[in-house]
Design an enzyme around this catalytic site. Structure first.
Site, PDB file in Angstrom:
ATOM      1  CE  LYS A  95      -2.259  -1.530   3.869  1.00  0.00           C
ATOM      2  NZ  LYS A  95      -2.171  -3.006   3.962  1.00  0.00           N
ATOM      3  N   GLY A  96       2.096   1.123   0.432  1.00  0.00           N
ATOM      4  CA  GLY A  96       2.927   2.295   0.678  1.00  0.00           C
ATOM      5  C   GLY A  96       3.142   3.214  -0.512  1.00  0.00           C
ATOM      6  CD  GLU A 126       7.704  -1.072  -3.119  1.00  0.00           C
ATOM      7  OE1 GLU A 126       7.175  -0.168  -2.443  1.00  0.00           O
ATOM      8  OE2 GLU A 126       7.649  -2.257  -2.802  1.00  0.00           O
ATOM      9  CG  ASP A 127       6.615   2.586   0.215  1.00  0.00           C
ATOM     10  OD1 ASP A 127       7.026   1.557  -0.360  1.00  0.00           O
ATOM     11  OD2 ASP A 127       6.109   2.542   1.349  1.00  0.00           O
ATOM     12  CG  ASP A 175      14.454  -1.176   5.013  1.00  0.00           C
ATOM     13  OD1 ASP A 175      15.665  -1.162   5.281  1.00  0.00           O
ATOM     14  OD2 ASP A 175      13.582  -1.071   5.887  1.00  0.00           O
ATOM     15  CE  LYS A 199      14.870   3.446   6.562  1.00  0.00           C
ATOM     16  NZ  LYS A 199      14.220   2.578   7.566  1.00  0.00           N
ATOM     17  CG  ASP A 251       2.907   1.059   7.617  1.00  0.00           C
ATOM     18  OD1 ASP A 251       3.803   0.789   6.786  1.00  0.00           O
ATOM     19  OD2 ASP A 251       2.469   0.232   8.433  1.00  0.00           O
ATOM     20  NE  ARG A 308      -0.401   2.098   5.062  1.00  0.00           N
ATOM     21  CZ  ARG A 308       0.585   1.258   4.782  1.00  0.00           C
ATOM     22  NH1 ARG A 308       1.582   1.656   4.031  1.00  0.00           N
ATOM     23  NH2 ARG A 308       0.574   0.015   5.230  1.00  0.00           N
ATOM     24  CG  PHE A 350      10.327   3.335  11.998  1.00  0.00           C
ATOM     25  CD1 PHE A 350       9.357   3.636  11.050  1.00  0.00           C
ATOM     26  CD2 PHE A 350      10.239   2.132  12.680  1.00  0.00           C
ATOM     27  CE1 PHE A 350       8.318   2.765  10.781  1.00  0.00           C
ATOM     28  CE2 PHE A 350       9.198   1.247  12.422  1.00  0.00           C
ATOM     29  CZ  PHE A 350       8.230   1.572  11.480  1.00  0.00           C
TER      30      PHE A 350
HETATM   31  C1  PRP Z   1       7.531  -1.911   2.417  1.00  0.00           C
HETATM   32  C2  PRP Z   1       7.841  -1.178   1.132  1.00  0.00           C
HETATM   33  C3  PRP Z   1       8.536  -2.215   0.298  1.00  0.00           C
HETATM   34  C4  PRP Z   1       9.270  -3.040   1.325  1.00  0.00           C
HETATM   35  C5  PRP Z   1      10.707  -2.632   1.345  1.00  0.00           C
HETATM   36  O1  PRP Z   1       6.357  -2.624   2.258  1.00  0.00           O
HETATM   37  O2  PRP Z   1       6.688  -0.712   0.508  1.00  0.00           O
HETATM   38  O3  PRP Z   1       7.640  -3.026  -0.414  1.00  0.00           O
HETATM   39  O4  PRP Z   1       8.646  -2.778   2.595  1.00  0.00           O
HETATM   40  O5  PRP Z   1      11.423  -3.378   2.287  1.00  0.00           O
HETATM   41  P1  PRP Z   1      12.640  -4.323   1.904  1.00  0.00           P
HETATM   42  O6  PRP Z   1      13.495  -3.583   0.943  1.00  0.00           O
HETATM   43  O7  PRP Z   1      13.314  -4.553   3.227  1.00  0.00           O
HETATM   44  O8  PRP Z   1      12.088  -5.587   1.337  1.00  0.00           O
HETATM   45  P2  PRP Z   1       5.507  -3.252   3.464  1.00  0.00           P
HETATM   46  O9  PRP Z   1       5.706  -4.720   3.475  1.00  0.00           O
HETATM   47  O10 PRP Z   1       5.788  -2.494   4.735  1.00  0.00           O
HETATM   48  O11 PRP Z   1       4.003  -3.010   3.008  1.00  0.00           O
HETATM   49  P3  PRP Z   1       3.157  -1.646   2.782  1.00  0.00           P
HETATM   50  O12 PRP Z   1       3.663  -1.010   1.512  1.00  0.00           O
HETATM   51  O13 PRP Z   1       1.748  -2.119   2.638  1.00  0.00           O
HETATM   52  O14 PRP Z   1       3.376  -0.764   3.994  1.00  0.00           O
END
Ligand code: PRP
Length: 169
Positions: free
Chosen positions: A34-35, A90-91, A94, A122, A150, A156, A143
């Site tokens: 959703k991000g 993508e948001d 990480d 990041k 979120d 969000r 964070f």
């Molecule tokens: C977040 C973000 C990426 C992922 C990145 O999604 O949107 O998809 O984490 O993390 P990584 O590089 O460590 O894999 P999340 O699973 O939190 O879902 P959301 O978008 O619904 O908040």
């Protein structure tokens, strides 16, 4: 951490680059729920070549703060990617686990091209190599919330990028 005006200015610049790079093409945005919804909307509004959109939901965190490494497709795309110029939106990148997994899956579906746009990167947290073609901001290992990101599903809707401070600070 990053005020609303700065985020919007950067998105405008990235959208201009995308519009230039995709001249004569239709860019098919794949928004990863959703991000990424806020970034996807703001980006799409500023792209000047034709845009189509689809949505996918991949969960790797749940309500945890640390990526589990187990990536689950919660909602798949509605439309096949074959022959399309796909730009995954993508948001945040990480650890890179989610995007590494996702880009491999999408590549196997035969798009004409496949690129990645990320609002935030990041790099200090990277476990798996993932390079975005378009990145708005590199952020330190804090964070971050807002603009789609979120903390246990909240924040969000903040129109800027903020930081959750730990209680010990
Ligand atoms: C977040 C973000 C990426 C992922 C990145 O999604 O949107 O998809 O984490 O993390 P990584 O590089 O460590 O894999 P999340 O699973 O939190 O879902 P959301 O978008 O619904 O908040």
């Amino acid at each position: 951490m990053i005020p609303e005006e700065e985020v919007e200015e950067k998105i405008r610049r990235i959208a201009a680059r995308i519009s230039e790079d995709y001249q004569g093409k239709v860019v098919h945005l794949v928004s990863v729920l959703k991000g990424s919804v806020f970034f996807t909307c703001e980006l799409a509004k500023r792209i000047t070549v034709p845009v189509t959109m689809d949505f996918m939901s991949v969960s790797s965190y749940g309500d945890q703060t640390e990526s589990s490494g187990v990536v689950r497709i919660v909602k798949d795309l509605d439309v096949p990617l074959e022959g399309k110029d796909v730009l995954v939106v993508e948001d945040i990148i990480d650890t890179g686990r989610t995007l590494h997994y996702l880009m491999n899956i999408l590549r196997d579906r035969g798009p004409a091209s496949l690129r990645l746009a990320a609002l935030l990167d990041k790099p200090d947290r990277r476990v798996v190599t993932v390079e975005a073609d378009y990145t708005c901001f590199q952020v330190p290992d804090e964070f971050v919330v807002g603009y789609g990101l979120d903390c246990a599903q909240q924040y969000r809707n903040l129109p800027y990028i903020g930081v959750i401070e730990s209680e010990s600070k």
